[in-house]
Design a protein around this motif. Structure first.
Motif, mmCIF file in Angstrom:
data_model
loop_
_atom_site.group_PDB
_atom_site.id
_atom_site.type_symbol
_atom_site.label_atom_id
_atom_site.label_comp_id
_atom_site.label_asym_id
_atom_site.label_seq_id
_atom_site.Cartn_x
_atom_site.Cartn_y
_atom_site.Cartn_z
ATOM 1 N N ARG A 44 53.556 -3.709 -56.079
ATOM 2 C CA ARG A 44 54.489 -2.800 -55.404
ATOM 3 C C ARG A 44 54.567 -3.103 -53.914
ATOM 4 N N LEU A 45 53.429 -3.387 -53.304
ATOM 5 C CA LEU A 45 53.447 -3.735 -51.877
ATOM 6 C C LEU A 45 54.191 -5.049 -51.647
ATOM 7 N N ARG A 46 54.012 -5.991 -52.541
ATOM 8 C CA ARG A 46 54.678 -7.282 -52.402
ATOM 9 C C ARG A 46 56.194 -7.134 -52.523
ATOM 10 N N ASP A 47 56.646 -6.215 -53.401
ATOM 11 C CA ASP A 47 58.076 -6.065 -53.679
ATOM 12 C C ASP A 47 58.808 -5.173 -52.684
ATOM 13 N N LEU A 48 58.100 -4.629 -51.698
ATOM 14 C CA LEU A 48 58.782 -3.812 -50.687
ATOM 15 C C LEU A 48 59.755 -4.682 -49.887
ATOM 16 N N SER A 52 60.677 -2.467 -44.465
ATOM 17 C CA SER A 52 59.371 -1.798 -44.339
ATOM 18 C C SER A 52 58.243 -2.821 -44.186
ATOM 19 N N ALA A 53 58.478 -3.853 -43.393
ATOM 20 C CA ALA A 53 57.490 -4.915 -43.222
ATOM 21 C C ALA A 53 56.234 -4.417 -42.509
ATOM 22 N N ALA A 54 56.412 -3.551 -41.531
ATOM 23 C CA ALA A 54 55.246 -3.036 -40.798
ATOM 24 C C ALA A 54 54.383 -2.160 -41.704
ATOM 25 N N PHE A 55 55.054 -1.307 -42.502
ATOM 26 C CA PHE A 55 54.314 -0.457 -43.437
ATOM 27 C C PHE A 55 53.594 -1.305 -44.475
ATOM 28 N N ARG A 56 54.276 -2.324 -44.985
ATOM 29 C CA ARG A 56 53.685 -3.212 -45.989
ATOM 30 C C ARG A 56 52.465 -3.930 -45.422
ATOM 31 N N ALA A 57 52.563 -4.426 -44.212
ATOM 32 C CA ALA A 57 51.437 -5.138 -43.599
ATOM 33 C C ALA A 57 50.241 -4.204 -43.388
#
Length: 168
Positions: A44-48, A52-57
């Motif tokens: 799920r994190l990979r598919d964001l 939302s790159a900052a949130f994902r990182a």
């Protein structure tokens, strides 16, 4: 009405502990479910999306830090290691497996026996549960109990036994 057990059936049942056997089977299912949950979270994190790159990182770093602290992954670089997490990683962090890794026991069966008999402590507490998961930070504090005969034998073998220990 149940028939009377024969001699060899009684003998087999004396050695079999159904309570601990079922608990051991349940732990593997729990480890598989945890590994499946971590893999799903990593996907799920990979598919964001890129919005939302900052949130994902931030979330990926927190997940990797938690898994690294538990000792389930060896590096904190990418989510690819989270997607290949298996139940075996959880099983390798159990106390008897670490006793074998630290060469405190010759094999897994002896390590489980040592833990169940109360010869091992983690930090200040004596541990009798072989299913205990040991995080990376606590791994250095696995030692023998002070009153353990195994500890005395190891100290005698290494010629490190103190005179104070002889009196006790």
């Amino acid at each position: 009405m149940v028939r009377k057990l024969k001699y060899h059936e009684k003998k087999l049942l004396r050695r079999l502990e159904l309570v601990s056997w079922e608990a051991a089977a349940g732990n593997l299912a729990e480890y598989k479910a945890l590994a499946r949950t971590v893999r799903a979270l990593a996907r799920r994190l990979r598919d964001l999306g890129p919005a939302s790159a900052a949130f994902r990182a931030r979330c990926a770093a927190a997940l990797l830090e938690k898994l690294y602290g538990l000792g389930l992954v060896n590096c904190r670089r990418s989510l690819a290691v989270c997607e290949s997490l298996s139940a075996a990683a959880f099983c390798r962090r159990r106390l008897p497996c670490l006793l074998v890794k630290l060469r405190m026991a010759q094999n897994l069966r002896h390590a489980v026996t040592f833990v169940e008999q109360g010869h091992v402590r983690v930090g200040p507490e004596v541990v009798t549960d072989p299913a205990l998961l040991i995080p990376r930070a606590v791994e250095d504090f696995i030692t023998w109990v002070d009153t353990s005969r195994l500890r005395q034998k190891v100290l005698d073998y290494n010629q490190e036994r103190d005179d104070f220990d002889l009196a006790a």
